[in-house]
Design a protein around this motif. Structure first.
Motif, PDB file in Angstrom:
ATOM      1  N   MET A  19      51.671 130.082  12.576  1.00 24.81           N
ATOM      2  CA  MET A  19      51.216 130.730  13.919  1.00 24.81           C
ATOM      3  C   MET A  19      52.224 130.612  14.751  1.00 24.81           C
ATOM      4  O   MET A  19      52.739 131.253  15.671  1.00 24.81           O
ATOM      5  CB  MET A  19      50.000 130.296  14.336  1.00 24.81           C
ATOM      6  CG  MET A  19      49.264 130.764  15.748  1.00 24.81           C
ATOM      7  SD  MET A  19      47.879 129.935  16.250  1.00 24.81           S
ATOM      8  CE  MET A  19      46.470 130.235  15.279  1.00 24.81           C
ATOM      9  N   THR A  57      44.365 132.249  11.175  1.00 22.87           N
ATOM     10  CA  THR A  57      45.731 132.457  11.949  1.00 22.87           C
ATOM     11  C   THR A  57      45.845 133.999  11.917  1.00 22.87           C
ATOM     12  O   THR A  57      46.304 134.610  13.147  1.00 22.87           O
ATOM     13  CB  THR A  57      46.760 131.682  11.198  1.00 22.87           C
ATOM     14  OG1 THR A  57      46.488 130.469  11.264  1.00 22.87           O
ATOM     15  CG2 THR A  57      48.141 132.004  11.700  1.00 22.87           C
ATOM     16  N   LYS A  59      43.762 136.348  11.906  1.00 23.77           N
ATOM     17  CA  LYS A  59      43.127 136.931  12.951  1.00 23.77           C
ATOM     18  C   LYS A  59      43.399 136.778  14.338  1.00 23.77           C
ATOM     19  O   LYS A  59      43.330 137.879  14.916  1.00 23.77           O
ATOM     20  CB  LYS A  59      41.305 136.473  12.656  1.00 23.77           C
ATOM     21  CG  LYS A  59      40.664 137.170  11.569  1.00 23.77           C
ATOM     22  CD  LYS A  59      39.437 136.566  11.519  1.00 23.77           C
ATOM     23  CE  LYS A  59      38.593 136.943  10.444  1.00 23.77           C
ATOM     24  NZ  LYS A  59      37.302 136.415  10.187  1.00 23.77           N
ATOM     25  N   GLN A  60      43.837 135.712  14.536  1.00 19.86           N
ATOM     26  CA  GLN A  60      44.190 135.199  15.929  1.00 19.86           C
ATOM     27  C   GLN A  60      45.689 136.138  16.401  1.00 19.86           C
ATOM     28  O   GLN A  60      45.757 136.604  17.380  1.00 19.86           O
ATOM     29  CB  GLN A  60      44.578 133.931  16.015  1.00 19.86           C
ATOM     30  CG  GLN A  60      43.560 133.047  16.214  1.00 19.86           C
ATOM     31  CD  GLN A  60      42.833 133.224  17.660  1.00 19.86           C
ATOM     32  OE1 GLN A  60      43.347 133.256  18.701  1.00 19.86           O
ATOM     33  NE2 GLN A  60      41.180 133.709  17.430  1.00 19.86           N
ATOM     34  N   LEU A  63      44.609 139.632  16.734  1.00 24.93           N
ATOM     35  CA  LEU A  63      43.953 139.868  18.087  1.00 24.93           C
ATOM     36  C   LEU A  63      45.236 140.123  19.510  1.00 24.93           C
ATOM     37  O   LEU A  63      45.066 140.895  20.170  1.00 24.93           O
ATOM     38  CB  LEU A  63      43.179 139.058  18.654  1.00 24.93           C
ATOM     39  CG  LEU A  63      41.666 138.802  17.808  1.00 24.93           C
ATOM     40  CD1 LEU A  63      41.240 137.604  18.136  1.00 24.93           C
ATOM     41  CD2 LEU A  63      40.954 140.003  18.550  1.00 24.93           C
ATOM     42  N   LYS A  64      46.499 139.666  19.026  1.00 24.17           N
ATOM     43  CA  LYS A  64      47.344 139.484  20.138  1.00 24.17           C
ATOM     44  C   LYS A  64      48.328 140.395  19.859  1.00 24.17           C
ATOM     45  O   LYS A  64      49.435 140.634  20.548  1.00 24.17           O
ATOM     46  CB  LYS A  64      48.015 138.027  20.224  1.00 24.17           C
ATOM     47  CG  LYS A  64      46.750 136.937  20.479  1.00 24.17           C
ATOM     48  CD  LYS A  64      46.222 137.101  22.019  1.00 24.17           C
ATOM     49  CE  LYS A  64      45.289 136.008  21.896  1.00 24.17           C
ATOM     50  NZ  LYS A  64      44.632 136.090  23.099  1.00 24.17           N
ATOM     51  N   PHE A 141      40.563 128.035  15.511  1.00 25.77           N
ATOM     52  CA  PHE A 141      42.010 128.784  15.828  1.00 25.77           C
ATOM     53  C   PHE A 141      42.204 129.286  17.180  1.00 25.77           C
ATOM     54  O   PHE A 141      43.415 129.476  17.476  1.00 25.77           O
ATOM     55  CB  PHE A 141      41.828 130.172  14.859  1.00 25.77           C
ATOM     56  CG  PHE A 141      41.835 129.531  13.427  1.00 25.77           C
ATOM     57  CD1 PHE A 141      43.112 129.322  12.605  1.00 25.77           C
ATOM     58  CD2 PHE A 141      40.927 129.207  12.436  1.00 25.77           C
ATOM     59  CE1 PHE A 141      43.301 128.979  11.397  1.00 25.77           C
ATOM     60  CE2 PHE A 141      40.955 128.724  11.223  1.00 25.77           C
ATOM     61  CZ  PHE A 141      42.339 128.655  10.531  1.00 25.77           C
ATOM     62  N   ASP A 142      41.397 129.737  17.837  1.00 24.20           N
ATOM     63  CA  ASP A 142      41.672 130.258  19.092  1.00 24.20           C
ATOM     64  C   ASP A 142      42.149 129.049  20.151  1.00 24.20           C
ATOM     65  O   ASP A 142      43.268 129.442  20.945  1.00 24.20           O
ATOM     66  CB  ASP A 142      40.383 130.856  19.925  1.00 24.20           C
ATOM     67  CG  ASP A 142      39.222 130.015  19.972  1.00 24.20           C
ATOM     68  OD1 ASP A 142      39.196 128.852  19.036  1.00 24.20           O
ATOM     69  OD2 ASP A 142      38.016 130.385  20.658  1.00 24.20           O
ATOM     70  N   TYR A 145      45.796 128.558  19.157  1.00 24.49           N
ATOM     71  CA  TYR A 145      46.345 129.724  19.598  1.00 24.49           C
ATOM     72  C   TYR A 145      46.911 129.566  21.019  1.00 24.49           C
ATOM     73  O   TYR A 145      47.990 129.586  21.415  1.00 24.49           O
ATOM     74  CB  TYR A 145      45.934 131.039  19.479  1.00 24.49           C
ATOM     75  CG  TYR A 145      46.776 132.128  20.152  1.00 24.49           C
ATOM     76  CD1 TYR A 145      47.795 132.653  19.306  1.00 24.49           C
ATOM     77  CD2 TYR A 145      46.599 132.628  21.396  1.00 24.49           C
ATOM     78  CE1 TYR A 145      48.651 133.625  19.734  1.00 24.49           C
ATOM     79  CE2 TYR A 145      47.518 133.397  21.954  1.00 24.49           C
ATOM     80  CZ  TYR A 145      48.626 134.003  20.979  1.00 24.49           C
ATOM     81  OH  TYR A 145      49.400 134.990  21.688  1.00 24.49           O
ATOM     82  N   GLU A 146      45.926 129.028  21.744  1.00 22.16           N
ATOM     83  CA  GLU A 146      46.268 128.568  23.239  1.00 22.16           C
ATOM     84  C   GLU A 146      47.413 127.735  23.303  1.00 22.16           C
ATOM     85  O   GLU A 146      48.368 127.908  24.156  1.00 22.16           O
ATOM     86  CB  GLU A 146      45.170 128.348  24.003  1.00 22.16           C
ATOM     87  CG  GLU A 146      43.953 129.285  24.134  1.00 22.16           C
ATOM     88  CD  GLU A 146      42.706 128.722  24.868  1.00 22.16           C
ATOM     89  OE1 GLU A 146      42.572 127.655  25.330  1.00 22.16           O
ATOM     90  OE2 GLU A 146      41.735 129.319  24.547  1.00 22.16           O
TER      91      GLU A 146
END
Length: 167
Positions: A19, A57, A59-60, A63-64, A141-142, A145-146
């Motif tokens: 990630m 990972t 999926k995150q 999304l971005k 995971f969110d 990610y932050e």
């Protein structure tokens, strides 16, 4: 320092470090540094060698809109110390393991040379946590990610400073 090489390291190289690799690579492209700064990731364990990033990972990153194309898990080796300028460990256990692998691969006059080894959360001291939580176990995971997004911004500042200082 003409080119800079950064390696992110976690346990299995399928969640946190890929990630961070993908996010940092994206930030480098946006900053116009993708030809100057190289980035990779590895794991201290060997369970997932050759596997793509974990579904959470992916999926995150999806999304971005961040690419992870072609990324496959690999295991950290002590010689990575010679190939990278920064080895960024996602938690303190990874850092301990990385330092032991480097010590086993480096001898004599080469001790103390090589990459700067640091923990990812040392980039974000104000968060008050020492380890990036492993979403393989937490499922969060969110949140990871932050942390990765913010920490990669800080690392980018550090790399830019190093590049300016080398000119």
């Amino acid at each position: 320092m003409s080119n800079v090489r950064v390696l992110f390291v976690c346990l299995g190289n399928i969640c946190r470090s890929p990630m961070a690799e993908a996010v940092f690579r994206s930030k480098l492209q946006q900053a116009g540094l993708d030809g100057i700064v190289e980035v990779d990731s590895a794991g201290t364990g060997d369970w997932h060698i050759g596997h793509p990033p974990h579904e959470g990972t992916r999926k995150q990153l999806d999304l971005k809109g961040i690419s992870y194309a072609g990324m496959k898990a690999r295991q950290f080796i002590g010689q990575d110390n010679d190939q990278f300028d920064y080895i960024v460990c996602m938690d303190t256990k990874n850092e301990k393991d990385v330092r032991e692998l480097i010590d086993g691969a480096v001898s004599g006059a080469d001790k103390g040379r090589g990459a700067e080894v640091l923990t990812f959360m040392s980039l974000l001291p104000e968060k008050g946590i020492v380890d990036v939580p492993d979403p393989y176990y937490t499922g969060n995971f969110d949140y990871v990610y932050e942390l990765v997004d913010e920490g990669c911004d800080r690392l980018l500042e550090q790399v830019r400073s190093a590049l300016k200082g080398s000119n």
